[in-house]
Design a protein around this motif. Structure first.
Motif, PDB file in Angstrom:
ATOM      1  N   GLU A   1      83.339  27.072  85.197  1.00  0.00           N
ATOM      2  CA  GLU A   1      81.919  27.064  85.548  1.00  0.00           C
ATOM      3  C   GLU A   1      81.566  28.211  86.494  1.00  0.00           C
ATOM      4  O   GLU A   1      80.463  28.779  86.418  1.00  0.00           O
ATOM      5  N   ASN A   2      82.499  28.565  87.386  1.00  0.00           N
ATOM      6  CA  ASN A   2      82.279  29.699  88.274  1.00  0.00           C
ATOM      7  C   ASN A   2      82.199  31.000  87.485  1.00  0.00           C
ATOM      8  O   ASN A   2      81.324  31.841  87.712  1.00  0.00           O
ATOM      9  N   LEU A   3      83.117  31.167  86.540  1.00  0.00           N
ATOM     10  CA  LEU A   3      83.137  32.378  85.727  1.00  0.00           C
ATOM     11  C   LEU A   3      81.895  32.463  84.843  1.00  0.00           C
ATOM     12  O   LEU A   3      81.317  33.544  84.668  1.00  0.00           O
ATOM     13  N   LEU A   4      81.471  31.335  84.296  1.00  0.00           N
ATOM     14  CA  LEU A   4      80.259  31.315  83.477  1.00  0.00           C
ATOM     15  C   LEU A   4      79.038  31.760  84.283  1.00  0.00           C
ATOM     16  O   LEU A   4      78.169  32.472  83.788  1.00  0.00           O
ATOM     17  N   PHE A   5      78.997  31.332  85.543  1.00  0.00           N
ATOM     18  CA  PHE A   5      77.871  31.707  86.403  1.00  0.00           C
ATOM     19  C   PHE A   5      77.950  33.174  86.812  1.00  0.00           C
ATOM     20  O   PHE A   5      76.960  33.909  86.731  1.00  0.00           O
ATOM     21  N   GLN A   6      79.122  33.614  87.226  1.00  0.00           N
ATOM     22  CA  GLN A   6      79.277  34.981  87.712  1.00  0.00           C
ATOM     23  C   GLN A   6      79.046  36.021  86.607  1.00  0.00           C
ATOM     24  O   GLN A   6      78.611  37.147  86.891  1.00  0.00           O
ATOM     25  N   THR A   7      79.339  35.657  85.376  1.00  0.00           N
ATOM     26  CA  THR A   7      79.168  36.600  84.269  1.00  0.00           C
ATOM     27  C   THR A   7      77.794  36.486  83.602  1.00  0.00           C
ATOM     28  O   THR A   7      77.504  37.227  82.658  1.00  0.00           O
ATOM     29  N   GLY A   8      76.959  35.550  84.067  1.00  0.00           N
ATOM     30  CA  GLY A   8      75.587  35.476  83.571  1.00  0.00           C
ATOM     31  C   GLY A   8      75.366  34.571  82.383  1.00  0.00           C
ATOM     32  O   GLY A   8      74.257  34.514  81.855  1.00  0.00           O
ATOM     33  N   TYR A   9      76.398  33.839  81.958  1.00  0.00           N
ATOM     34  CA  TYR A   9      76.215  32.936  80.817  1.00  0.00           C
ATOM     35  C   TYR A   9      75.576  31.615  81.239  1.00  0.00           C
ATOM     36  O   TYR A   9      75.069  30.871  80.392  1.00  0.00           O
ATOM     37  N   LEU A  10      75.602  31.321  82.527  1.00  0.00           N
ATOM     38  CA  LEU A  10      74.859  30.203  83.098  1.00  0.00           C
ATOM     39  C   LEU A  10      74.042  30.723  84.271  1.00  0.00           C
ATOM     40  O   LEU A  10      74.455  31.673  84.949  1.00  0.00           O
ATOM     41  N   THR A  11      72.906  30.111  84.510  1.00  0.00           N
ATOM     42  CA  THR A  11      72.062  30.497  85.628  1.00  0.00           C
ATOM     43  C   THR A  11      71.550  29.257  86.347  1.00  0.00           C
ATOM     44  O   THR A  11      71.682  28.139  85.834  1.00  0.00           O
TER      45      THR A  11
END
Length: 257
Positions: free
Chosen positions: A64-74
């Motif tokens: 979830e951290n990686l998804l957020f940091q890479t922009g796939y989650l906001t």
């Protein structure tokens, strides 16, 4: 925020396409999600703490951290609590949701065959043809290689089947509500299509005595009540998977009237 390279590609080609996603296929990210048994439907509404999304430790990074940091989650919503800030994460837009789930499904099936099923899926939902709907889902799971199951021991878990089906539907651009909350519990997955609501419950079973429990749960907990007067047609669908078969062993449905 915008991606300048996307703008240049748009001006060069003169068409709208998910250039941002296509310029950086997230192979590492998708492999991490699968290796961590990540429950894909939760990306619609992911609740995390400030410590988690603010962490940059690559040695202990969470999906979830990686998804957020890479922009796939906001961040969709912030919530202040006595224990600190909570953040509700979701997809930034439909483009990312559709493209990311297509890539996830491609890794599950190790092919692009599932992408060609999308027109048939639309047709099944439009006509409420649930026999063809079942055949389509059986074909989807039949396309997953046996070797994949040997490498990744996910097929014993309900979340695996829910993730594959969710990615199939999300990659097709459908309107979905995973973990749909009612006063009696949570619907595994709801599909809203035109003026129809498809209510799905998933179960993984080991023997014939458990057959029929999925549809029974929908009826006993009256999940359909949430959509009375909101849509014209409500379909209740119980889908059960066999641990050994790694396939749908029973699909039952009813029309709520």
């Amino acid at each position: 925020l915008y991606n300048p390279f996307d703008i240049l590609l748009y001006l060069q080609k003169g068409e709208f396409r998910p250039f941002w996603f296509e310029t950086g296929t997230p192979e590492f990210l998708i492999k991490l999600l699968i290796s961590r048994n990540f429950f894909v439907p939760q990306m619609e509404n992911f609740l995390v703490t400030e410590d988690l999304i603010g962490s940059f430790d690559i040695d202990f990074i969470e999906p979830e951290n990686l998804l957020f940091q890479t922009g796939y989650l906001t961040i969709k919503e912030c919530e202040s609590t006595p224990y600190g800030m909570l953040y509700h994460l979701t997809y930034p837009n439909r483009e990312v949701k559709t493209a990311l789930n297509r890539h996830i499904l491609k890794h599950f099936t190790e092919s692009t065959k599932s992408l060609h099923m999308t027109p048939y899926l639309y047709n099944c939902l439009h006509q409420a043809n649930l026999k063809e709907f079942e055949a389509l889902l059986r074909g989807l799971f039949a396309s997953i290689p046996y070797e994949w199951h040997k490498r990744v021991e996910l097929s014993r878990y309900e979340g695996y089947y829910a993730s594959v089906i969710y990615s199939f539907f999300a990659g097709a651009g459908l309107t979905l509500i995973p973990e749909d909350i009612t006063n009696e519990g949570r619907i595994d997955l709801t599909i809203l299509f035109t003026e129809k609501a498809y209510i799905l419950e998933f179960k993984v079973i080991e023997d014939e005595n458990e057959i029929g429990k999925a549809l029974e749960q929908i009826e006993n907990k009256r999940y359909y009540e949430k959509y009375i007067k909101k849509v014209k047609e409500i379909y209740l669908i119980g889908i059960e998977f066999g641990k050994k078969e790694r396939q749908i062993v029973n699909l039952q449905w009813k029309i709520f009237t």
